[in-house]
Structure formats: C-alpha cells, structure tokens
Write a protein that holds these residues in place. Structure first.
Motif, PDB file in Angstrom:
ATOM      1  N   UNK A  92      54.409  47.514  43.428  1.00 25.31           N
ATOM      2  CA  UNK A  92      53.670  47.074  42.255  1.00 25.31           C
ATOM      3  C   UNK A  92      54.082  45.667  41.830  1.00 25.31           C
ATOM      4  N   UNK A 118      51.735  42.339  41.753  1.00 26.82           N
ATOM      5  CA  UNK A 118      51.622  41.540  40.530  1.00 26.82           C
ATOM      6  C   UNK A 118      51.951  40.084  40.829  1.00 26.82           C
ATOM      7  N   UNK A 119      52.980  39.877  41.602  1.00 21.67           N
ATOM      8  CA  UNK A 119      53.364  38.516  41.967  1.00 21.67           C
ATOM      9  C   UNK A 119      52.258  37.833  42.769  1.00 21.67           C
ATOM     10  N   UNK A 120      51.658  38.588  43.670  1.00 19.56           N
ATOM     11  CA  UNK A 120      50.556  38.025  44.452  1.00 19.56           C
ATOM     12  C   UNK A 120      49.421  37.603  43.537  1.00 19.56           C
ATOM     13  N   UNK A 172      49.592  36.617  40.427  1.00 18.32           N
ATOM     14  CA  UNK A 172      49.967  35.370  39.772  1.00 18.32           C
ATOM     15  C   UNK A 172      49.854  34.207  40.729  1.00 18.32           C
ATOM     16  N   UNK A 219      48.128  54.432  38.730  1.00 18.79           N
ATOM     17  CA  UNK A 219      47.288  53.250  38.821  1.00 18.79           C
ATOM     18  C   UNK A 219      48.051  52.114  39.482  1.00 18.79           C
ATOM     19  N   UNK A 227      47.412  47.799  40.357  1.00 18.97           N
ATOM     20  CA  UNK A 227      46.505  46.693  40.055  1.00 18.97           C
ATOM     21  C   UNK A 227      46.327  45.761  41.243  1.00 18.97           C
ATOM     22  N   UNK A 273      45.324  42.319  43.297  1.00 18.70           N
ATOM     23  CA  UNK A 273      45.355  40.875  42.999  1.00 18.70           C
ATOM     24  C   UNK A 273      43.995  40.260  43.268  1.00 18.70           C
ATOM     25  N   UNK A 278      41.578  42.429  40.570  1.00 17.37           N
ATOM     26  CA  UNK A 278      42.079  42.470  39.190  1.00 17.37           C
ATOM     27  C   UNK A 278      41.628  43.737  38.492  1.00 17.37           C
ATOM     28  N   UNK A 279      41.539  44.798  39.253  1.00 14.95           N
ATOM     29  CA  UNK A 279      41.160  46.067  38.682  1.00 14.95           C
ATOM     30  C   UNK A 279      42.074  47.130  39.246  1.00 14.95           C
ATOM     31  N   UNK A 280      42.023  48.309  38.657  1.00 14.42           N
ATOM     32  CA  UNK A 280      42.923  49.357  39.108  1.00 14.42           C
ATOM     33  C   UNK A 280      42.378  50.062  40.332  1.00 14.42           C
TER      34      UNK A 280
END
Lengths: 226, 226
Positions: B81, B85-87, B89, B172, B174, B176, B179-181
């Motif tokens: 996860x 998230x880093x990807x 960003x 869930x 997220x 990259x 941008x959705x679950x």
DNA sequence: TTAATGCTTCGACTACGGTCGAACTATGAA
DNA sequence: TTCATAGTTCGACCGTAGTCGAAGCATTAA
C-alpha cells in the motif's frame, strides 16, 4: 527495468532524518517557518534551508512568503496520506514501538492529521456520520447526502464555499494508530476548524495532539455517539 | 523533537534507486530470486544481496529459501500500500510523467498490484460487487454480505479456507493510475487467481500487466458490468 | 541612515553508504 | 568425488550528500 513512476526520488527525500522530522512536524497541519523547522529537526538554519528547498523542489511542500518569514506547509492531501501510511508501517514494523510517553495516549485519542481530525475521535466522527446516513460511499468516492448537507449547515459550516474550492470535499484517510478511516478533504478540515471555533477542542502547542474540553467532548459524543 | 514512528528509516530504505527498482519489480506479486532482482535493478549479485538483507531487516520483504535459491516477496499488504501511494505521488508530482510507452496503456487497463487486480478493470470489479450488494462498507472495514458469500462460492472460490487465514479478507487499495479503490485482501487475491484458472486473464511476463482474453473479458464484463 | 532579524548562498569538511572484485559457503548435478 | 550455480562476506574504493562557519541579501524596526 524502469517501469512505473520514480519512487526512489521522493522516498529519498523523506528518507533523511532531518527532513523526516520536519515533515512529521508539519503533519500538525500548521505552517511553520524555516527557523521553527530547523529547531524541530535539530539542525542549524543553513542546513534546514537547504533541506526545505529540496523538499519544495520535490513537490512535497508549499512555501509562502510573509514579510521576512517563509512558511512551509504540506503540499497536498496526497503527501499527507503517504506520510501517514509510512507512519503506519514504521509503527508496526519497528520492532520496539516507541515508548508510550505521557503525550502518546493523548495522540491516540485525538490529533490532527495534516488539517483534519484523526485518532480515536476522528474515526468516531467518521463512523458516526456514515451510520447516520450523512455520508455514503459510492464506489471509491465519498458523497455527502442531502441529510449530510443539512447537518453540516446546521453545524455552521459554509458548504457552498467549500464546494467551490478545487480540493475534494470528502475523502478517506487512514490512521496509523487506529488503522481505520477518518474523514479528510475540505469537509474534514471544516469540521475541525468548526470544533475549534466552538471551543470544543484546542490544539496542543508543539505537538499534534488535540485536546477536548469537558463540555466539548460531551457535545461531540451527543452528536457523534457510537 | 521526536514524535511518532521513525519514518526516515523505511523511507531511506525505499529511497535508494536500486532498492526501489527491486521493490517495484516485486509489486508484480511474484517472488523473485536474488539474481533476478539484481538484473532488475541493474547491479551485481553482491550489491543486490546487500540491499536485500537490508530490506529484509527493515521488514519490507519476506524471504523464503528453496533449494539453492532464495526468493523474496513483499512482506505484507501494508508495504504494498505504501509503495502504491508513493507511486501515485511520484506519477503526479513528477513534472514530466513518464512517456506513455506501448505497455503503458495495458498497465492502466489491468495490472497486478502485489497480488490482486488493479487498474481500470480492478476498479470496475470493485465498483460492481459493491453496487450489486455483495460487499458493504462498514465504517472502515469491508464486509462480504450473504449474497457476496454465495457469489464467491458460485465462482469457485473456497471462502472457508480464506477465512481461516490470518490476513484480512477484504480490503481497499488505492490505484496510482485510476486514483480509485480496488479490492485487495485475501479475497482480492483469490479473485485474481480464479480469473487465471478460468483462463480469462494471463499475466504478462516481465511486467505487471494483466492481459484479458477476448472471451475472458466478455465474461468479466457480464459479471461485473458497470 | 543604522541595526536587528530571517533566510540564502558559498565553500570546505566529513562520513556514510553504495559499488564491485575476490574469496568463501552451500546446494545440487554429473 | 568434482564441477557448476546461487548466494554471502570481506575489503577497498569512491562519490554523494549532509553538515556547519562565514559571508551575503532582504525585510522590518528605530
């Protein structure tokens, strides 16, 4: 060999202890000056300045000049989310989770996450308005229902101006302490500042803790009972 | 000055280009050997070994010995996860988002995220089973409904053994790109492997792309139409 | 103007960490 | 046994990046 976005660049930015301290400090949501961040990170003004320009160049911070001060804050919700996720990992994986100091309990109960309410009270808020039908989850996005509109307006939140803004109104954010969702987005921000205006909560200076007044907590629990 | 968990430690681990490449490669969900990861990262065997033991010590990877091979995989969903998230960003903040190569479109359409289906098709799956009432969101957690149990069983998924496992059933995650679950957790994993068994999809060797067969996509869209 | 404060730039020092060659261990094959 | 392959450990090299002192701007106050 190279596939997907360049993770390493930003991870390296966060990976320096001094910079990580600054970012953690900024997770309080407040904008801080270069000198404040320097002392927060335990480095001199020069090094802090160098670090901050790197973080800025990396898109993690948003600078604002005000007179002879320069304020920095977290650039976006996305950044805050990554930081929270990292905290979650570090808290879990870090074999010996940090000593539970006196402030720790307060932090778990209620704290600010970038600019909205997190911790136990944060998830209570989120769960409650979901259960009351003020908020529904539609696939990936959160949507405020008609009753939610009424509810927010009754609380004294100016929804119209929020909806004009370009940032998302409702958004989930994951806690590192609770491992549960709480409400982010501009509405999450609005709730917290409304609580402050009403005198229900005050922010602890120098930490991310949010302190409830006795009366404030009673009112809060009435509205958002579990 | 020191508050909250030690972000910098793990961020620094991810922050090295060689290690980041390895982690990105492992996001395919497959376990890879030291030599494979070495070539993936473009370093020699020795340096790869050094990097991998650091990542292991940091709790980001899970090693398994098999004969004279040593396989590494992502340690947990939490780690995956954070990487996603880093990807996100990096993809957004990175001024010039990477060139859209031929594989890029395929990746956006469907790919594996650690071990479950992500990309456009992943969110389609998630949205659909939510809309069909197979899945409900209860506060923070996802819960499979009675109809969801039936549905999964009809698809040939052995829920009983999944529920015995200690990892979360539904979760869930997220994207990259979207941008959705989409659906993670052991059920998400089970869905993907079931799709593979049924011959609906195959994994592209050497990338994270998931390729639908014509018939597979038809069946998939029938079951999970938007 | 002068003085004080907040921040940036420059330059030099230092140290930590990534890198690889070479030698060593372990597992499996012939 | 001997050989080959997979991985680890050691040692040395090197570069980069973090650090701070000192000087330079910029803004405000007196």
């Amino acid at each position: 060999m190279k596939e997907g976005p360049d993770i390493a660049r930003i991870a390296a930015l966060i990976g320096d202890p001094a910079r990580a301290n600054m970012l953690t400090a900024l997770m309080s949501g407040k904008a801080l000056t270069v000198s404040e961040l320097a002392s927060e990170a335990g480095v001199t003004l020069q090094t802090a300045s160098a670090h901050l320009s790197k973080l800025d160049a990396g898109g993690l911070l948003r600078p604002r000049k005000q007179g002879r001060h320069k304020y920095f804050s977290i650039a976006s919700d996305d950044v805050a989310q990554v930081l929270e996720a990292l905290m979650g990992l570090a808290a879990g994986a870090g074999h010996l989770r940090r000593r539970t100091g006196p402030k720790d309990a307060a932090l778990r109960k209620a704290r600010v996450c970038y600019n909205h309410l997190a911790g136990d009270k944060g998830t209570q808020l989120f769960d409650s308005i979901l259960a009351q039908g003020h908020l529904v989850i539609e696939g990936d996005t959160l949507k405020l229902t008609a009753s939610g509109h009424r509810f927010a307006s009754d609380m004294g939140i100016d929804l119209a101006s929020l909806e004009k803004g370009k940032s998302t109104l409702c958004r989930e954010c994951l806690d590192w302490s609770e491992r549960r969702s709480h409400l982010a987005g501009s509405l999450g921000r609005a709730f917290l500042s409304r609580f402050e205006e009403l005198g229900w909560v005050t922010r602890d200076q120098g930490s991310r803790a949010v302190i409830f007044s006795a009366a404030g907590e009673t009112r809060f629990d009435q509205l958002f009972g579990r």
